[in-house]
Structures are given as structure tokens and as C-alpha cells.
Design a protein around this motif. Structure first.
Motif, PDB file in Angstrom:
ATOM      1  N   SER A  66      23.674  13.545 -65.616  1.00  9.27           N
ATOM      2  CA  SER A  66      22.664  12.553 -65.983  1.00  9.27           C
ATOM      3  C   SER A  66      23.203  11.613 -67.053  1.00  9.27           C
ATOM      4  CB  SER A  66      21.411  13.259 -66.511  1.00  9.27           C
ATOM      5  OG  SER A  66      21.720  13.914 -67.735  1.00  9.27           O
ATOM      6  N   THR A  67      22.518  10.526 -67.252  1.00 13.00           N
ATOM      7  CA  THR A  67      22.910   9.569 -68.280  1.00 13.00           C
ATOM      8  C   THR A  67      22.933  10.241 -69.646  1.00 13.00           C
ATOM      9  OG1 THR A  67      21.876   7.835 -66.958  1.00 13.00           O
ATOM     10  CG2 THR A  67      22.377   7.290 -69.240  1.00 13.00           C
ATOM     11  N   GLU A  68      21.946  11.047 -69.931  1.00 15.65           N
ATOM     12  CA  GLU A  68      21.878  11.757 -71.209  1.00 15.65           C
ATOM     13  C   GLU A  68      23.076  12.691 -71.376  1.00 15.65           C
ATOM     14  OE1 GLU A  68      17.529  11.378 -69.707  1.00 15.65           O
ATOM     15  OE2 GLU A  68      19.531  11.607 -68.832  1.00 15.65           O
ATOM     16  N   PHE A  69      23.387  13.433 -70.318  1.00 16.05           N
ATOM     17  CA  PHE A  69      24.510  14.362 -70.346  1.00 16.05           C
ATOM     18  C   PHE A  69      25.814  13.614 -70.606  1.00 16.05           C
ATOM     19  CE2 PHE A  69      28.033  16.358 -68.061  1.00 16.05           C
ATOM     20  CZ  PHE A  69      28.049  17.620 -68.634  1.00 16.05           C
ATOM     21  N   LEU A  70      26.026  12.502 -69.903  1.00 14.86           N
ATOM     22  CA  LEU A  70      27.258  11.736 -70.064  1.00 14.86           C
ATOM     23  C   LEU A  70      27.368  11.136 -71.464  1.00 14.86           C
ATOM     24  CD1 LEU A  70      27.491  10.005 -66.586  1.00 14.86           C
ATOM     25  CD2 LEU A  70      28.909  11.888 -67.458  1.00 14.86           C
ATOM     26  N   ALA A  71      26.248  10.740 -72.061  1.00 13.14           N
ATOM     27  CA  ALA A  71      26.279  10.227 -73.435  1.00 13.14           C
ATOM     28  C   ALA A  71      26.826  11.291 -74.381  1.00 13.14           C
ATOM     29  CB  ALA A  71      24.889   9.776 -73.868  1.00 13.14           C
ATOM     30  N   ALA A  91      42.823  10.007 -84.593  1.00 10.13           N
ATOM     31  CA  ALA A  91      43.127   8.867 -83.720  1.00 10.13           C
ATOM     32  C   ALA A  91      42.462   7.574 -84.176  1.00 10.13           C
ATOM     33  CB  ALA A  91      42.720   9.188 -82.274  1.00 10.13           C
ATOM     34  N   LEU A  92      41.424   7.662 -84.996  1.00  8.72           N
ATOM     35  CA  LEU A  92      40.760   6.458 -85.504  1.00  8.72           C
ATOM     36  C   LEU A  92      41.168   6.159 -86.941  1.00  8.72           C
ATOM     37  CD1 LEU A  92      38.752   7.477 -83.095  1.00  8.72           C
ATOM     38  CD2 LEU A  92      37.304   5.732 -84.076  1.00  8.72           C
ATOM     39  N   GLY A  93      42.240   6.785 -87.405  1.00  9.88           N
ATOM     40  CA  GLY A  93      42.753   6.558 -88.749  1.00  9.88           C
ATOM     41  C   GLY A  93      42.176   7.529 -89.757  1.00  9.88           C
ATOM     42  N   GLU A  94      42.870   7.634 -90.876  1.00 11.86           N
ATOM     43  CA  GLU A  94      42.447   8.567 -91.931  1.00 11.86           C
ATOM     44  C   GLU A  94      41.087   8.202 -92.507  1.00 11.86           C
ATOM     45  OE1 GLU A  94      43.660  11.566 -92.944  1.00 11.86           O
ATOM     46  OE2 GLU A  94      44.867  11.262 -91.140  1.00 11.86           O
ATOM     47  N   GLY A  95      40.800   6.912 -92.613  1.00  8.71           N
ATOM     48  CA  GLY A  95      39.512   6.481 -93.156  1.00  8.71           C
ATOM     49  C   GLY A  95      38.333   6.960 -92.332  1.00  8.71           C
ATOM     50  N   ALA A  96      38.557   7.185 -91.043  1.00  9.79           N
ATOM     51  CA  ALA A  96      37.478   7.631 -90.156  1.00  9.79           C
ATOM     52  C   ALA A  96      37.030   9.054 -90.457  1.00  9.79           C
ATOM     53  CB  ALA A  96      37.918   7.514 -88.695  1.00  9.79           C
ATOM     54  N   ARG A  97      37.826   9.790 -91.195  1.00 10.42           N
ATOM     55  CA  ARG A  97      37.424  11.168 -91.531  1.00 10.42           C
ATOM     56  C   ARG A  97      36.173  11.189 -92.401  1.00 10.42           C
ATOM     57  NH1 ARG A  97      41.241  14.429 -89.379  1.00 10.42           N
ATOM     58  NH2 ARG A  97      43.362  13.632 -89.255  1.00 10.42           N
ATOM     59  N   GLY A  98      35.818  10.042 -92.999  1.00 11.73           N
ATOM     60  CA  GLY A  98      34.614   9.950 -93.815  1.00 11.73           C
ATOM     61  C   GLY A  98      33.367   9.570 -93.038  1.00 11.73           C
ATOM     62  N   LEU A  99      33.488   9.451 -91.714  1.00 11.28           N
ATOM     63  CA  LEU A  99      32.320   9.109 -90.902  1.00 11.28           C
ATOM     64  C   LEU A  99      31.290  10.229 -90.949  1.00 11.28           C
ATOM     65  CD1 LEU A  99      34.096   7.596 -87.764  1.00 11.28           C
ATOM     66  CD2 LEU A  99      32.665   6.359 -89.403  1.00 11.28           C
ATOM     67  N   ALA A 100      30.022   9.842 -90.926  1.00 14.09           N
ATOM     68  CA  ALA A 100      28.933  10.820 -90.937  1.00 14.09           C
ATOM     69  C   ALA A 100      28.474  11.185 -89.530  1.00 14.09           C
ATOM     70  CB  ALA A 100      27.749  10.271 -91.724  1.00 14.09           C
ATOM     71  N   GLY A 101      28.599  10.233 -88.590  1.00 13.41           N
ATOM     72  CA  GLY A 101      28.112  10.524 -87.252  1.00 13.41           C
ATOM     73  C   GLY A 101      28.456   9.442 -86.255  1.00 13.41           C
ATOM     74  N   ILE A 102      28.201   9.775 -85.012  1.00 11.37           N
ATOM     75  CA  ILE A 102      28.441   8.887 -83.877  1.00 11.37           C
ATOM     76  C   ILE A 102      27.207   8.932 -82.990  1.00 11.37           C
ATOM     77  CG2 ILE A 102      29.801   8.532 -81.774  1.00 11.37           C
ATOM     78  CD1 ILE A 102      32.132   9.939 -83.165  1.00 11.37           C
ATOM     79  N   TRP A 154      18.036   3.013 -70.874  1.00  8.98           N
ATOM     80  CA  TRP A 154      19.257   3.606 -71.378  1.00  8.98           C
ATOM     81  C   TRP A 154      18.939   4.936 -72.027  1.00  8.98           C
ATOM     82  CZ3 TRP A 154      17.083  -0.843 -73.289  1.00  8.98           C
ATOM     83  CH2 TRP A 154      16.589  -0.816 -74.591  1.00  8.98           C
ATOM     84  N   ALA A 155      19.990   5.706 -72.276  1.00  8.29           N
ATOM     85  CA  ALA A 155      19.866   6.994 -72.938  1.00  8.29           C
ATOM     86  C   ALA A 155      20.966   7.084 -73.968  1.00  8.29           C
ATOM     87  CB  ALA A 155      20.001   8.143 -71.929  1.00  8.29           C
ATOM     88  N   SER A 156      20.743   7.898 -75.000  1.00  7.47           N
ATOM     89  CA  SER A 156      21.761   8.037 -76.041  1.00  7.47           C
ATOM     90  C   SER A 156      21.827   9.469 -76.532  1.00  7.47           C
ATOM     91  CB  SER A 156      21.476   7.090 -77.209  1.00  7.47           C
ATOM     92  OG  SER A 156      20.263   7.438 -77.843  1.00  7.47           O
ATOM     93  N   TYR A 157      22.943   9.743 -77.215  1.00  8.86           N
ATOM     94  CA  TYR A 157      23.158  11.034 -77.863  1.00  8.86           C
ATOM     95  C   TYR A 157      23.739  10.759 -79.234  1.00  8.86           C
ATOM     96  CZ  TYR A 157      24.849  15.685 -78.945  1.00  8.86           C
ATOM     97  OH  TYR A 157      25.077  16.893 -79.559  1.00  8.86           O
ATOM     98  N   GLU A 158      23.152  11.370 -80.239  1.00  7.46           N
ATOM     99  CA  GLU A 158      23.596  11.206 -81.625  1.00  7.46           C
ATOM    100  C   GLU A 158      24.104  12.535 -82.148  1.00  7.46           C
ATOM    101  OE1 GLU A 158      21.602  10.009 -85.936  1.00  7.46           O
ATOM    102  OE2 GLU A 158      20.620   9.402 -84.074  1.00  7.46           O
ATOM    103  N   ARG A 159      25.263  12.513 -82.798  1.00  5.09           N
ATOM    104  CA  ARG A 159      25.813  13.747 -83.355  1.00  5.09           C
ATOM    105  C   ARG A 159      26.438  13.480 -84.717  1.00  5.09           C
ATOM    106  NH1 ARG A 159      30.675  16.641 -81.255  1.00  5.09           N
ATOM    107  NH2 ARG A 159      30.860  16.900 -83.472  1.00  5.09           N
ATOM    108  N   GLY A 160      26.454  14.504 -85.520  1.00  2.29           N
ATOM    109  CA  GLY A 160      27.110  14.430 -86.808  1.00  2.29           C
ATOM    110  C   GLY A 160      28.593  14.735 -86.666  1.00  2.29           C
ATOM    111  N   LEU A 161      29.322  14.445 -87.727  1.00  2.00           N
ATOM    112  CA  LEU A 161      30.764  14.737 -87.749  1.00  2.00           C
ATOM    113  C   LEU A 161      31.099  15.656 -88.895  1.00  2.00           C
ATOM    114  CD1 LEU A 161      32.199  11.227 -86.916  1.00  2.00           C
ATOM    115  CD2 LEU A 161      32.249  13.244 -85.492  1.00  2.00           C
TER     116      LEU A 161
END
Length: 132
Positions: free
Chosen positions: A83-88, A103-114, A125-132
Motif C-alpha cells: 500500500s501507499t502507507e507501507f511504501l512510505a 551518506a547524507l554527511g556528518e551534519g545529518a547525524r543531528g537530524l531529529a526525524g524524517i 497521499w499517505a505519509s510515514y513519519e519516524r524519528g532518528l
């Protein structure tokens, strides 16, 4: 919270099992516009969320083995309604792994989520939000 979003698209074929899917139980195609949003509370040392070029490149890489494929034929999705949700979620998890691998550089290690949103059309549309 700061964020940047990059966009790509992916074209797939798949089918679903279950009466809830109606005619989509038959093999059909879908073209998804894919938005990947990267979030963080504070900008990095360069005053950016993440390198947009690397984010764009890695989103494309996360989609590459799905593009122009029948998802029903991929062993990793055997017996799964893609499903769209699953693929997200699949795409968000792939991007998270790329962040953790550097792969997104050292600065990306400070990201909180995607958040990954798959747009089936201009009205759904459908989305999925996750923390890092």
C-alpha cells in the motif's frame, strides 16, 4: 523545528489481496510523487538542515530498485500488500539507514526525524513519519 523537503517520483506495478481493495486487487500501475522531509531542532554548523544535494541523491537511490518494477515480484515484499502507507515507511526506513551510515554527511547525524509522503494524485497521499 527546521525542515527541508526534496522530491522525486517512482513508477511501480503491484496488486493487492483483500476485498477492501476492490478493482486494485488486479495488477495495476501507480506513479507516486515522493517527498522526503528532513527535520531538526537547530541548524547545523553550516546553518542548514541537511545538504539538499545529498538528500536528493539519496532519495533517488532509495527509490532506484523500486522504479519500473512489479513489486509483487520482489522477494522482500512477498505476501505483502504494498500500500501507499507501507511504501512510505519502506522509503523512510531506507533514508534513515542512509543517515545512520553517513551518506547524507556528518551534519545529518543531528537530524531529529524524517517524513516521507507518497502522492498518488493531486487529491490523495499517505505519509510515514519516524524519528532518528
Amino acid at each position: 523545528m527546521f525542515s527541508i523537503t526534496v522530491r522525486d517520483h517512482v513508477m511501480v506495478a503491484h496488486s493487492f489481496r483483500g476485498a477492501v481493495f476492490g478493482p486494485a486487487q488486479q495488477l495495476h500501475g501507480a506513479t507516486f510523487v515522493v517527498d522526503a522531509t528532513f527535520r531538526r531542532a537547530e541548524l547545523d554548523a553550516d546553518n542548514i538542515v541537511v545538504d539538499i544535494g545529498l538528500a536528493t541523491q539519496e532519495l533517488g537511490a532509495a527509490l532506484a530498485d523500486l522504479n519500473y518494477r512489479n513489486l509483487d515480484d520482489l522477494p522482500e515484499f512477498a505476501g505483502t500488500n504494498t500500500s501507499t502507507e507501507f511504501l512510505a515507511k519502506v522509503i523512510a526506513d531506507r533514508l534513515a539507514a542512509k543517515v545512520h551510515a553517513g551518506a547524507l554527511g556528518e551534519g545529518a547525524r543531528g537530524l531529529a526525524g524524517i517524513t516521507v509522503a507518497l502522492h498518488e494524485s493531486h487529491v490523495a497521499w499517505a505519509s510515514y513519519e519516524r524519528g532518528l
